[in-house]
Motif scaffolding. Structure first.
Motif, PDB file in Angstrom:
ATOM      1  N   GLY A 103      20.327  -6.708 -50.347  1.00 57.47           N
ATOM      2  CA  GLY A 103      21.225  -5.586 -50.684  1.00 57.47           C
ATOM      3  C   GLY A 103      20.564  -4.516 -50.198  1.00 57.47           C
ATOM      4  O   GLY A 103      21.178  -3.524 -50.248  1.00 57.47           O
ATOM      5  N   ARG A 104      19.389  -4.574 -49.245  1.00 63.13           N
ATOM      6  CA  ARG A 104      18.841  -3.313 -48.719  1.00 63.13           C
ATOM      7  C   ARG A 104      19.999  -2.759 -47.531  1.00 63.13           C
ATOM      8  O   ARG A 104      20.312  -3.435 -46.845  1.00 63.13           O
ATOM      9  CB  ARG A 104      17.489  -3.643 -48.249  1.00 63.13           C
ATOM     10  CG  ARG A 104      16.927  -2.242 -47.575  1.00 63.13           C
ATOM     11  CD  ARG A 104      15.280  -2.831 -46.941  1.00 63.13           C
ATOM     12  NE  ARG A 104      14.542  -3.177 -48.213  1.00 63.13           N
ATOM     13  CZ  ARG A 104      14.084  -4.569 -48.370  1.00 63.13           C
ATOM     14  NH1 ARG A 104      14.523  -5.226 -47.192  1.00 63.13           N
ATOM     15  NH2 ARG A 104      13.278  -4.843 -49.038  1.00 63.13           N
ATOM     16  N   CYS A 105      20.153  -1.406 -47.501  1.00 61.20           N
ATOM     17  CA  CYS A 105      20.961  -1.000 -46.502  1.00 61.20           C
ATOM     18  C   CYS A 105      20.483  -1.041 -45.269  1.00 61.20           C
ATOM     19  O   CYS A 105      19.336  -0.472 -44.973  1.00 61.20           O
ATOM     20  CB  CYS A 105      21.592   0.561 -46.930  1.00 61.20           C
ATOM     21  SG  CYS A 105      22.302   0.513 -48.547  1.00 61.20           S
ATOM     22  N   GLN A 106      21.059  -1.263 -44.275  1.00 65.87           N
ATOM     23  CA  GLN A 106      20.883  -1.189 -42.971  1.00 65.87           C
ATOM     24  C   GLN A 106      21.870   0.056 -42.283  1.00 65.87           C
ATOM     25  O   GLN A 106      22.675  -0.257 -41.491  1.00 65.87           O
ATOM     26  CB  GLN A 106      21.123  -2.617 -42.224  1.00 65.87           C
ATOM     27  CG  GLN A 106      20.395  -3.550 -42.871  1.00 65.87           C
ATOM     28  CD  GLN A 106      20.652  -4.880 -42.146  1.00 65.87           C
ATOM     29  OE1 GLN A 106      21.994  -5.307 -42.114  1.00 65.87           O
ATOM     30  NE2 GLN A 106      19.832  -5.711 -41.669  1.00 65.87           N
ATOM     31  N   CYS A 107      21.240   1.039 -42.139  1.00 65.55           N
ATOM     32  CA  CYS A 107      21.864   2.397 -41.638  1.00 65.55           C
ATOM     33  C   CYS A 107      22.543   2.334 -40.256  1.00 65.55           C
ATOM     34  O   CYS A 107      21.765   2.007 -39.604  1.00 65.55           O
ATOM     35  CB  CYS A 107      21.265   3.772 -42.002  1.00 65.55           C
ATOM     36  SG  CYS A 107      20.858   3.864 -43.934  1.00 65.55           S
ATOM     37  N   GLN A 108      23.806   2.792 -40.280  1.00 72.45           N
ATOM     38  CA  GLN A 108      24.401   3.031 -38.750  1.00 72.45           C
ATOM     39  C   GLN A 108      23.477   4.102 -38.152  1.00 72.45           C
ATOM     40  O   GLN A 108      22.765   4.837 -38.954  1.00 72.45           O
ATOM     41  CB  GLN A 108      25.618   3.248 -38.697  1.00 72.45           C
ATOM     42  CG  GLN A 108      26.490   2.130 -39.455  1.00 72.45           C
ATOM     43  CD  GLN A 108      27.923   2.193 -39.536  1.00 72.45           C
ATOM     44  OE1 GLN A 108      28.543   2.860 -38.550  1.00 72.45           O
ATOM     45  NE2 GLN A 108      28.645   1.912 -40.541  1.00 72.45           N
ATOM     46  N   ASP A 109      23.590   4.235 -36.796  1.00 69.50           N
ATOM     47  CA  ASP A 109      22.698   5.257 -36.118  1.00 69.50           C
ATOM     48  C   ASP A 109      22.975   6.553 -36.580  1.00 69.50           C
ATOM     49  O   ASP A 109      21.917   7.375 -36.701  1.00 69.50           O
ATOM     50  CB  ASP A 109      23.379   5.173 -34.666  1.00 69.50           C
ATOM     51  CG  ASP A 109      22.790   3.898 -33.853  1.00 69.50           C
ATOM     52  OD1 ASP A 109      21.863   3.299 -34.327  1.00 69.50           O
ATOM     53  OD2 ASP A 109      23.424   3.771 -32.774  1.00 69.50           O
ATOM     54  N   ARG A 110      24.161   7.020 -36.987  1.00 67.40           N
ATOM     55  CA  ARG A 110      24.012   8.398 -37.582  1.00 67.40           C
ATOM     56  C   ARG A 110      24.023   8.623 -39.098  1.00 67.40           C
ATOM     57  O   ARG A 110      24.514   9.575 -39.838  1.00 67.40           O
ATOM     58  CB  ARG A 110      25.430   9.009 -36.967  1.00 67.40           C
ATOM     59  CG  ARG A 110      25.775   9.051 -35.615  1.00 67.40           C
ATOM     60  CD  ARG A 110      24.471   9.635 -34.631  1.00 67.40           C
ATOM     61  NE  ARG A 110      24.482  10.963 -34.986  1.00 67.40           N
ATOM     62  CZ  ARG A 110      23.676  11.851 -34.359  1.00 67.40           C
ATOM     63  NH1 ARG A 110      22.725  11.409 -34.076  1.00 67.40           N
ATOM     64  NH2 ARG A 110      23.789  13.116 -34.626  1.00 67.40           N
ATOM     65  N   GLN A 111      23.271   7.494 -39.766  1.00 68.93           N
ATOM     66  CA  GLN A 111      23.135   7.532 -41.289  1.00 68.93           C
ATOM     67  C   GLN A 111      21.905   7.305 -41.479  1.00 68.93           C
ATOM     68  O   GLN A 111      21.042   6.931 -40.702  1.00 68.93           O
ATOM     69  CB  GLN A 111      24.229   6.844 -41.976  1.00 68.93           C
ATOM     70  CG  GLN A 111      25.579   7.075 -41.765  1.00 68.93           C
ATOM     71  CD  GLN A 111      26.467   6.151 -42.702  1.00 68.93           C
ATOM     72  OE1 GLN A 111      26.451   5.013 -42.257  1.00 68.93           O
ATOM     73  NE2 GLN A 111      27.382   6.705 -43.508  1.00 68.93           N
ATOM     74  N   TRP A 112      21.351   8.110 -42.483  1.00 75.41           N
ATOM     75  CA  TRP A 112      19.754   7.497 -43.264  1.00 75.41           C
ATOM     76  C   TRP A 112      19.904   7.804 -44.629  1.00 75.41           C
ATOM     77  O   TRP A 112      20.852   8.407 -45.145  1.00 75.41           O
ATOM     78  CB  TRP A 112      18.836   8.412 -42.488  1.00 75.41           C
ATOM     79  CG  TRP A 112      18.948   9.928 -42.713  1.00 75.41           C
ATOM     80  CD1 TRP A 112      19.469  10.827 -42.194  1.00 75.41           C
ATOM     81  CD2 TRP A 112      18.041  10.476 -43.869  1.00 75.41           C
ATOM     82  NE1 TRP A 112      19.500  12.119 -42.579  1.00 75.41           N
ATOM     83  CE2 TRP A 112      18.537  11.981 -43.701  1.00 75.41           C
ATOM     84  CE3 TRP A 112      17.010  10.279 -44.708  1.00 75.41           C
ATOM     85  CZ2 TRP A 112      17.820  13.108 -44.487  1.00 75.41           C
ATOM     86  CZ3 TRP A 112      16.357  11.070 -45.585  1.00 75.41           C
ATOM     87  CH2 TRP A 112      16.730  12.627 -45.353  1.00 75.41           C
ATOM     88  N   GLY A 113      18.863   7.210 -45.449  1.00 72.69           N
ATOM     89  CA  GLY A 113      18.666   7.234 -46.820  1.00 72.69           C
ATOM     90  C   GLY A 113      19.052   5.870 -47.471  1.00 72.69           C
ATOM     91  O   GLY A 113      19.146   5.164 -46.854  1.00 72.69           O
TER      92      GLY A 113
END
Length: 234
Positions: A103-113
């Motif tokens: 369930g760990r998030c794999q952020c898109q290029d313009r997102q983080w956190g």
């Protein structure tokens, strides 16, 4: 003579058997062992019904409606936005995908956190998806990669110096390329002197005969010393 009956029927032209759902083989002589599926007529291999898996389609899938079940292994493949062994957990990643098993998030290029809840502030660079720090593209620097390299520099971190571009024109800040080179220099970055024996624009001119076989200046073709009986720069 048709040998398919009573477990299949013959094709009118070829006489080839088309087997009933519970039979397989050239003459439909074999019983299909697929519990929840159909046999392939030539091999007897099972093609499972939805939500069943295994060699004989005897195992029920434990996948939720938000996934697809692999008929060979029973493993669930989640639809976008879902995770878990059975794909019954919804991702909380602000429209970014998450890893299926954790369930760990794999952020898109313009997102983080942790949940991809922050917007990237990098102007000419890529965000670290954990802390938002910027990795600048070649040719840019600064906290948010907003500053172009100063004149005469290029590349990652603007640490490389431009070559000998013609008329001191700046090189490309991304890769150091010059439009044209000063006399005596060549290469896409104008950072290589002419080969021995050549000089001038695009290194197209042959050096004169200098003393003791020494080569001339790669920029203007001048000799440092002349052979006996010769005078002049060249």
């Amino acid at each position: 003579m048709c040998n398919c009956y009573p477990n299949g029927r013959c094709q009118d032209v070829t006489g080839k058997c088309t087997c009933n759902a519970n039979r397989w083989g050239p003459q439909c002589q074999n019983i299909c062992r697929c519990s929840h599926g159909r046999c392939q007529q030539d091999s007897g291999k099972c093609k499972c019904d939805p939500y069943w898996w295994g060699n004989q389609c005897s195992n029920i899938c434990s996948c939720s409606f938000t996934s697809q079940c692999d008929p060979s292994t029973g493993q669930c493949t989640c639809q976008p936005g879902w995770w878990g062994r059975s794909c019954n957990n919804q991702c909380s990643c602000n429209n970014s995908p998450c890893e299926q098993m954790t369930g760990r998030c794999q952020c898109q290029d313009r997102q983080w956190g942790q949940h991809c809840e922050h917007q990237c502030q990098c102007v000419h660079g890529k965000c670290n998806n954990i802390n938002g720090s910027c990795a600048c593209h070649p040719g840019y620097r600064g906290k948010y990669c907003q500053e172009a390299c100063p004149a005469g520099f290029f590349g990652l971190g603007c640490r490389k110096r431009c070559g000998h571009c013609k008329e001191l024109q700046p090189c490309q800040i991304f890769d150091g390329r010059c439009v044209a080179c000063e006399a005596g220099w060549n290469g896409t970055r104008c950072d290589r002197i002419c080969s021995a024996g050549y000089y001038g624009d695009v290194c197209a001119k042959l050096c004169p005969v200098c003393k003791d076989g020494l080569t001339c200046s790669h920029e203007d073709g001048k000799c440092s010393h002349c052979n006996p009986g010769w005078i002049g720069d060249q």
